[in-house]
Design a protein around this motif. Sequence first.
Motif, PDB file in Angstrom:
ATOM      1  N   CYS A   1      14.859   0.132  -2.389  1.00  0.00           N
ATOM      2  CA  CYS A   1      14.771  -1.241  -1.695  1.00  0.00           C
ATOM      3  C   CYS A   1      15.597  -2.161  -2.468  1.00  0.00           C
ATOM      4  CB  CYS A   1      13.336  -1.424  -1.111  1.00  0.00           C
ATOM      5  SG  CYS A   1      12.202  -1.799  -2.480  1.00  0.00           S
TER       6      CYS A   1
ATOM      7  N   PHE B   1       9.920  -4.897  -9.040  1.00  0.00           N
ATOM      8  CA  PHE B   1       8.467  -5.092  -8.554  1.00  0.00           C
ATOM      9  C   PHE B   1       7.575  -5.176 -10.115  1.00  0.00           C
ATOM     10  CE2 PHE B   1       9.706  -0.483  -8.847  1.00  0.00           C
ATOM     11  CZ  PHE B   1       8.743  -0.021  -9.670  1.00  0.00           C
TER      12      PHE B   1
ATOM     13  N   CYS C   1       7.522   2.688  -6.567  1.00  0.00           N
ATOM     14  CA  CYS C   1       7.739   1.585  -6.229  1.00  0.00           C
ATOM     15  C   CYS C   1       6.582   0.963  -5.177  1.00  0.00           C
ATOM     16  CB  CYS C   1       9.159   1.151  -5.297  1.00  0.00           C
ATOM     17  SG  CYS C   1       9.251  -0.002  -4.292  1.00  0.00           S
TER      18      CYS C   1
ATOM     19  N   ARG D   1       6.528  -1.006  -2.912  1.00  0.00           N
ATOM     20  CA  ARG D   1       7.023  -1.343  -1.492  1.00  0.00           C
ATOM     21  C   ARG D   1       7.240  -0.171  -0.425  1.00  0.00           C
ATOM     22  NH1 ARG D   1       9.554  -4.961  -4.395  1.00  0.00           N
ATOM     23  NH2 ARG D   1       8.855  -7.159  -4.458  1.00  0.00           N
ATOM     24  N   CYS D   2       7.725   0.748  -1.091  1.00  0.00           N
ATOM     25  CA  CYS D   2       8.324   1.831  -0.268  1.00  0.00           C
ATOM     26  C   CYS D   2       8.278   3.249  -0.886  1.00  0.00           C
ATOM     27  CB  CYS D   2       9.966   1.424  -0.351  1.00  0.00           C
ATOM     28  SG  CYS D   2      10.973   1.942  -1.734  1.00  0.00           S
TER      29      CYS D   2
END
Lengths: 389, 134
Positions: free
Chosen positions: B33, B37, B44, B46-47
């Motif tokens: 992404c 972070f 990650c 987020r993803c």
Amino acid sequence: MTEHALRAAAAIVGVADAVSPTGELDLHGRVLEAKVVREALADAGLTIGDVDGICYGGSAPGVAEYLGIQPRFMDGTMTGGSSYELHVEHAAAAIASGLGDVVVGLYAATPRSDRARRGARGRLGTPPGPNPMFEWEMPYGLRLPIGAYALAASRHMAVYGTTSEQLAQIAVDARRWASMNPRARYQQSITIDDVLASPMRASPLHRLDCCLVTDGAGAFVMTSAARAHSLAKPPVYVLGAASCSDHSMITAMPDLTVTAGAISGPAAFKQAGITTADVDVLMSYDSFTITALLHLEDLGFCAKGEGGAFVEDAKLGPGGALPMNTNGGGLSYTHPGQYGMFLLVEATRQLRGESGERQLRGPQIAVAHGSGGVLSTMGTVVLGAEATR
Amino acid sequence: MSPLLEPPASDEVAPFWDATRRGKLVLPWCRSCERPFWYPRATCPRCLGDTVEWRQARGDGTVYAVSVQHQPGPGRDAADGPYAVALIDLDEGVRVMGNVLACAAADVHVGMSVRVTWQALSDGRQLLQFAPRE
């Protein structure tokens, strides 16, 4: 199951707590746990043989064995102080779906008398482990939990202009309620100046912005709405329950001025079919004054950022428009570490009309809003008296 | 300042700690992404991407929240007096914790510009810290 399958499907039918104005209890450990379970069952007109479910903020099988329960429903959810609101949420679902018939939830902690038992002051040290907190937060010397809440308060003040005086009003109103509760740890009235003059602990929070450290224990008993009618006390129905967790370490909280209660609160209210205007008594976790202020905003009693102005007119205290924490709260009644249980006990007592001098006039809807971790996990429970079913 | 409670070094973030030995701040960037972070880890948040690239950060940031500890926290001594613990928004877009050093604790405020400084640890690693940016 329908969208509102939880609504009034289950009820709290028994409660008990063990606290003392001295802040210390004689019993501790499993013995204290057994005592409050016994008393909660007696309050409900049930016996331990009726119990087939247990909620415990830790390993459920161990305590179930000690109590002689062979549970077919267990919940060992541990989210800190909000654990007991999450337990109600899960027990309501379990009962509604037939996973359990009679579920007992319990909590006991004796940090105050533990000191004497250990023969040393202070908390037990925690050895470093795989928890990322040790790698990314612990070296900076933030005192927990207070430091995390202090950071949130600093942010709220910087963004919204919230003042120490406004936060202090929350402590003052809690003490006004406590003055009507003979079992409260602190009952002497205090002023805003008293709060501001108390020693600074972690700026901007003073000592009187902080909850107590006391012994305490509590328990509830739940069963189906159908069965609740044949028991000893008027049922207190679970009209809605929801939870949400959005971080563990304070560094990872997305916005220090917005808690996950902004999710759990509206979800629980929607289940119950109520709005904030319907709430007759709010039992809201007040680990620190800032905690209670954030809850008011996130539950929707006022807009984000307006909590300071909202509390200024003492509307949370006796005679106010939004009675909050009528037992005196974690700030003045009791706080053994995970206070969420006592939110449920007082909410139930208010709806039953059992709160003595501090009893509100005919409350129908109570909200118990628990907060666990460092503003990490929120559990919101909407409770209703008979007419709300 | 009294001895710190020194941080463990988890295996999955060895590049972070190695860089601190050279006084360099590197941040984990997710290759999927394409964003940094915090806190550093191999996945990650987020993803769930598992390809991490360690990129050097500028080292500039802004105080997001701050609390002065008037009682000593973990690893600290009362004799050291009050000290500031802050959350810092780095310009790259991650929020980290740190002490703000080289100024009076009471002067640290939300919105203050800070830059990275380093504090020696016993094993040659250095602890990420901050000081006011002139």
